[in-house]
Scaffold this motif. Sequence first.
Motif, PDB file in Angstrom:
ATOM      1  N   GLN A 219       0.838  -1.195   0.000  1.00 11.32           N
ATOM      2  CA  GLN A 219       0.000   0.000   0.000  1.00 11.32           C
ATOM      3  C   GLN A 219       0.877   1.250   0.000  1.00 11.32           C
ATOM      4  O   GLN A 219       1.727   1.419   0.879  1.00 11.32           O
ATOM      5  CB  GLN A 219      -0.916   0.007   1.218  1.00 11.32           C
ATOM      6  CG  GLN A 219      -2.057  -0.990   1.130  1.00 11.32           C
ATOM      7  CD  GLN A 219      -3.032  -0.670   0.015  1.00 11.32           C
ATOM      8  OE1 GLN A 219      -3.150  -1.416  -0.952  1.00 11.32           O
ATOM      9  NE2 GLN A 219      -3.731   0.436   0.145  1.00 11.32           N
ATOM     10  N   LEU A 220       0.659   2.087  -0.975  1.00  7.59           N
ATOM     11  CA  LEU A 220       1.439   3.317  -1.117  1.00  7.59           C
ATOM     12  C   LEU A 220       0.525   4.516  -0.901  1.00  7.59           C
ATOM     13  O   LEU A 220      -0.455   4.699  -1.630  1.00  7.59           O
ATOM     14  CB  LEU A 220       2.088   3.378  -2.499  1.00  7.59           C
ATOM     15  CG  LEU A 220       2.983   4.576  -2.797  1.00  7.59           C
ATOM     16  CD1 LEU A 220       4.111   4.689  -1.787  1.00  7.59           C
ATOM     17  CD2 LEU A 220       3.541   4.476  -4.217  1.00  7.59           C
ATOM     18  N   LYS A 221       0.821   5.302   0.108  1.00  6.00           N
ATOM     19  CA  LYS A 221       0.052   6.511   0.392  1.00  6.00           C
ATOM     20  C   LYS A 221       0.850   7.734  -0.014  1.00  6.00           C
ATOM     21  O   LYS A 221       2.082   7.727  -0.001  1.00  6.00           O
ATOM     22  CB  LYS A 221      -0.293   6.591   1.882  1.00  6.00           C
ATOM     23  CG  LYS A 221      -1.185   5.460   2.366  1.00  6.00           C
ATOM     24  CD  LYS A 221      -1.523   5.618   3.851  1.00  6.00           C
ATOM     25  CE  LYS A 221      -2.420   4.478   4.327  1.00  6.00           C
ATOM     26  NZ  LYS A 221      -2.781   4.614   5.763  1.00  6.00           N
ATOM     27  N   ASN A 222       0.143   8.811  -0.371  1.00  6.34           N
ATOM     28  CA  ASN A 222       0.803  10.041  -0.781  1.00  6.34           C
ATOM     29  C   ASN A 222       0.018  11.230  -0.232  1.00  6.34           C
ATOM     30  O   ASN A 222      -0.701  11.919  -0.972  1.00  6.34           O
ATOM     31  CB  ASN A 222       0.888  10.100  -2.316  1.00  6.34           C
ATOM     32  CG  ASN A 222       1.805  11.194  -2.829  1.00  6.34           C
ATOM     33  OD1 ASN A 222       2.024  12.191  -2.150  1.00  6.34           O
ATOM     34  ND2 ASN A 222       2.335  11.027  -4.035  1.00  6.34           N
ATOM     35  N   PRO A 223       0.133  11.483   1.065  1.00 10.21           N
ATOM     36  CA  PRO A 223      -0.632  12.592   1.658  1.00 10.21           C
ATOM     37  C   PRO A 223      -0.249  13.947   1.086  1.00 10.21           C
ATOM     38  O   PRO A 223      -1.094  14.851   1.025  1.00 10.21           O
ATOM     39  CB  PRO A 223      -0.304  12.493   3.146  1.00 10.21           C
ATOM     40  CG  PRO A 223       0.951  11.678   3.225  1.00 10.21           C
ATOM     41  CD  PRO A 223       0.912  10.737   2.062  1.00 10.21           C
ATOM     42  N   ALA A 224       1.010  14.108   0.663  1.00  9.14           N
ATOM     43  CA  ALA A 224       1.415  15.389   0.071  1.00  9.14           C
ATOM     44  C   ALA A 224       0.648  15.643  -1.218  1.00  9.14           C
ATOM     45  O   ALA A 224       0.194  16.768  -1.480  1.00  9.14           O
ATOM     46  CB  ALA A 224       2.920  15.391  -0.186  1.00  9.14           C
ATOM     47  N   LEU A 225       0.477  14.606  -2.045  1.00  9.94           N
ATOM     48  CA  LEU A 225      -0.296  14.772  -3.279  1.00  9.94           C
ATOM     49  C   LEU A 225      -1.766  15.024  -2.967  1.00  9.94           C
ATOM     50  O   LEU A 225      -2.415  15.831  -3.648  1.00  9.94           O
ATOM     51  CB  LEU A 225      -0.137  13.543  -4.179  1.00  9.94           C
ATOM     52  CG  LEU A 225      -0.916  13.598  -5.495  1.00  9.94           C
ATOM     53  CD1 LEU A 225      -0.476  14.793  -6.350  1.00  9.94           C
ATOM     54  CD2 LEU A 225      -0.758  12.303  -6.286  1.00  9.94           C
ATOM     55  N   ALA A 226      -2.284  14.356  -1.952  1.00  7.72           N
ATOM     56  CA  ALA A 226      -3.673  14.614  -1.567  1.00  7.72           C
ATOM     57  C   ALA A 226      -3.875  16.085  -1.217  1.00  7.72           C
ATOM     58  O   ALA A 226      -4.860  16.714  -1.634  1.00  7.72           O
ATOM     59  CB  ALA A 226      -4.057  13.727  -0.376  1.00  7.72           C
ATOM     60  N   ASP A 227      -2.939  16.677  -0.482  1.00  4.45           N
ATOM     61  CA  ASP A 227      -3.033  18.096  -0.137  1.00  4.45           C
ATOM     62  C   ASP A 227      -2.921  18.975  -1.384  1.00  4.45           C
ATOM     63  O   ASP A 227      -3.632  19.978  -1.520  1.00  4.45           O
ATOM     64  CB  ASP A 227      -1.929  18.466   0.853  1.00  4.45           C
ATOM     65  CG  ASP A 227      -2.130  17.843   2.227  1.00  4.45           C
ATOM     66  OD1 ASP A 227      -3.266  17.397   2.521  1.00  4.45           O
ATOM     67  OD2 ASP A 227      -1.157  17.783   2.995  1.00  4.45           O
ATOM     68  N   THR A 228      -2.017  18.594  -2.295  1.00  8.54           N
ATOM     69  CA  THR A 228      -1.851  19.361  -3.538  1.00  8.54           C
ATOM     70  C   THR A 228      -3.132  19.329  -4.360  1.00  8.54           C
ATOM     71  O   THR A 228      -3.605  20.371  -4.851  1.00  8.54           O
ATOM     72  CB  THR A 228      -0.680  18.786  -4.358  1.00  8.54           C
ATOM     73  OG1 THR A 228       0.535  19.029  -3.666  1.00  8.54           O
ATOM     74  CG2 THR A 228      -0.620  19.408  -5.733  1.00  8.54           C
ATOM     75  N   LEU A 229      -3.706  18.148  -4.520  1.00  3.56           N
ATOM     76  CA  LEU A 229      -4.935  18.024  -5.308  1.00  3.56           C
ATOM     77  C   LEU A 229      -6.099  18.729  -4.630  1.00  3.56           C
ATOM     78  O   LEU A 229      -6.980  19.294  -5.308  1.00  3.56           O
ATOM     79  CB  LEU A 229      -5.253  16.555  -5.546  1.00  3.56           C
ATOM     80  CG  LEU A 229      -4.250  15.780  -6.416  1.00  3.56           C
ATOM     81  CD1 LEU A 229      -4.653  14.314  -6.510  1.00  3.56           C
ATOM     82  CD2 LEU A 229      -4.136  16.391  -7.809  1.00  3.56           C
ATOM     83  N   GLN A 230      -6.118  18.725  -3.307  1.00  5.55           N
ATOM     84  CA  GLN A 230      -7.169  19.440  -2.592  1.00  5.55           C
ATOM     85  C   GLN A 230      -7.078  20.939  -2.868  1.00  5.55           C
ATOM     86  O   GLN A 230      -8.092  21.609  -3.079  1.00  5.55           O
ATOM     87  CB  GLN A 230      -7.061  19.183  -1.087  1.00  5.55           C
ATOM     88  CG  GLN A 230      -8.226  19.741  -0.285  1.00  5.55           C
ATOM     89  CD  GLN A 230      -9.532  19.062  -0.632  1.00  5.55           C
ATOM     90  OE1 GLN A 230      -9.695  17.867  -0.403  1.00  5.55           O
ATOM     91  NE2 GLN A 230     -10.476  19.816  -1.201  1.00  5.55           N
ATOM     92  N   ALA A 231      -5.853  21.468  -2.889  1.00  8.47           N
ATOM     93  CA  ALA A 231      -5.668  22.884  -3.196  1.00  8.47           C
ATOM     94  C   ALA A 231      -6.112  23.196  -4.614  1.00  8.47           C
ATOM     95  O   ALA A 231      -6.778  24.221  -4.866  1.00  8.47           O
ATOM     96  CB  ALA A 231      -4.204  23.268  -3.005  1.00  8.47           C
ATOM     97  N   ILE A 232      -5.763  22.328  -5.568  1.00 10.36           N
ATOM     98  CA  ILE A 232      -6.156  22.538  -6.969  1.00 10.36           C
ATOM     99  C   ILE A 232      -7.669  22.430  -7.113  1.00 10.36           C
ATOM    100  O   ILE A 232      -8.293  23.210  -7.847  1.00 10.36           O
ATOM    101  CB  ILE A 232      -5.444  21.514  -7.867  1.00 10.36           C
ATOM    102  CG1 ILE A 232      -3.932  21.801  -7.882  1.00 10.36           C
ATOM    103  CG2 ILE A 232      -6.004  21.532  -9.282  1.00 10.36           C
ATOM    104  CD1 ILE A 232      -3.102  20.694  -8.485  1.00 10.36           C
ATOM    105  N   ALA A 233      -8.278  21.484  -6.403  1.00 10.33           N
ATOM    106  CA  ALA A 233      -9.729  21.332  -6.452  1.00 10.33           C
ATOM    107  C   ALA A 233     -10.433  22.580  -5.939  1.00 10.33           C
ATOM    108  O   ALA A 233     -11.460  23.004  -6.480  1.00 10.33           O
ATOM    109  CB  ALA A 233     -10.149  20.106  -5.648  1.00 10.33           C
ATOM    110  N   SER A 234      -9.878  23.188  -4.918  1.00  6.92           N
ATOM    111  CA  SER A 234     -10.515  24.357  -4.295  1.00  6.92           C
ATOM    112  C   SER A 234     -10.227  25.654  -5.032  1.00  6.92           C
ATOM    113  O   SER A 234     -11.097  26.526  -5.157  1.00  6.92           O
ATOM    114  CB  SER A 234     -10.058  24.482  -2.838  1.00  6.92           C
ATOM    115  OG  SER A 234     -10.387  23.327  -2.101  1.00  6.92           O
TER     116      SER A 234
END
Length: 596
Positions: A219-234
């Motif tokens: 299992q590979l997690k990427n919380p930094a990318l999740a934060d980046t995509l959240q910023a782009i989504a918003s």
Amino acid sequence: MRLAPLATLCTLALLTAACGSSHPPAALAPEIGTGYRSGLQPVHAKRHMAAAANPLATAAGLEMLRKGGSAIDAAVAMQAVLTLVEPQSSGIGGGAFILYWDGRQVQAYDGRETAPQGANAMQFLKPDGTPMAFAQAQIGGLSVGVPGALKALELAHRQHGKLPWKTLFGPAIELARNGFAVSPRLHALIAADRFIARSPELARYLLTPEGKPLPVGSQLKNPALADTLQAIASEGADALYQGRLAQAITRQVNRHANPGSLALKDLAGYRAVERQPVCADYKQWRICGMPPPSSGGVAVLQTLGILEALGQRDPRLNIAGMPPVPAATPAGLTPDANAVHLVAEAERLAYADRAQYLADPGFVPVNVKGLTSSVYLAERARLIGERSMGHAEAGVPPGANLALAPDRSPLRISTSQVSVVDGLGGALSMTTSVEAAFGSHLLVEGFLLNNQLTDFSFIPEEHGLPVANRIEPGKRPRSSMAPTLVFERASGQLVATLGSPGGSQIIQYVNKALLGLLDWKLDPQAAVDLPNFGSRNVQTEVEAGLMGPQIIQQLRARGHEVAEMEMTSGTQVIVRDGEGWAAGADPRREGSAAGD
């Protein structure tokens, strides 16, 4: 700095075979293969269909279609997931070309990277004037262009999106936070890359604490990318091009031991461009592709136009009369030797013109009309005979710019493909890339930065003439990406959306799929399954283990220098099938198609 004489430039081993006016460009090794999935069947759907290089991306696209989304809504969601699960090939740190059909017109969106304002034509030359080895140029900030994929997706979404922008990133954000299973292909590419261990952030992400590739299924997690995509989504795409993320990108590029010149003003100034697609008739169909700075659309249309001209000149040379034959290989079919000969020769002519004329039209006049003229292509077709020409020279189409030198740069690899048809009458083909596997190897806030500047010619001029694809500030490097849409000429009805990854071999892969679908009447899966073959104006390339040995013998008897190699396409095809759709996913990668 003055350029070294051509004889000096030719001392570099990588380019030795590429120098001199009678020699073709060198070809780097293709992307590694990870097996061939025999026995795949076409996927059928009535309303809508999504196809991508990873099943998780396909699922994200289908989720948006089921919510009433358009093809571009699905593509945004798929690209966001691909950024996470297929970082070796594409992502928001790279670029994309999008071909879009809204039921009335075809539009082309150029999200190709641009060279920073600090870039210069000599940056991939060593102090003695010879070109760098490819890896020396690739790894680090020197190769990073201004990313464009996100801006192109946003531009197309503004015109054709049905769902809110922020909704489209939900699947990718969830996967990035909760984790996804490392696929066999991702594991294999990590294991094959010797530079990951030398890139600290990337090594921490993709290697175990012992320095080994992450195991398949981990299992590979990427919380930094999740934060980046959240910023782009918003905040929209500007979240990547301004503020905290832009500062992180430029800091990573400029602090590397092999630094680049990317600056905040380069990111803030980036614009995606809507261009006029290149379209031409082929028999009873209308084929539309991506215009320059991609060479893909022009080269595909040139190949098909030359083949059509051959059949018109002599019915015995009609490619439709040369269907594949059964073979005891995993593909089950092998192309007819006559067809391989004609296609390879037509592609030599197209690749020769590609090297001479095609580049960013904002910097070099590109005579698309002349290059795709049926009269010119009929003239080119007359150069094809019973035996292979070995190497083709560029032609002289009407209105040609002869004040250029051919590009003899090595031909390179790595990309991804998304194809979609929605339930609203729309369709999309998008080819997206970070250039070589894992791009520049610079990981920033969870995503990889591209190395697309190495798609420029390392040598900016030859014999006092400039190379069209030389590096210039603000310029977009030439590409081979060939997202393609097919229509019935008589009715204007959409027939198919397709495209492929594969670097400079993309043109071959799309040509093969089109011939399989249109001339040989294969279903989409069988068309994709066919052994890959063609020529980049070097050898005649055939897919190792899939091309029948008797075909290879016949080609050699006709003067072909045959190179058996891995040809790792990743073609995604969706074709009209009665009142619904049928799709095929490339058995050489882990892609899938799904629809309702």
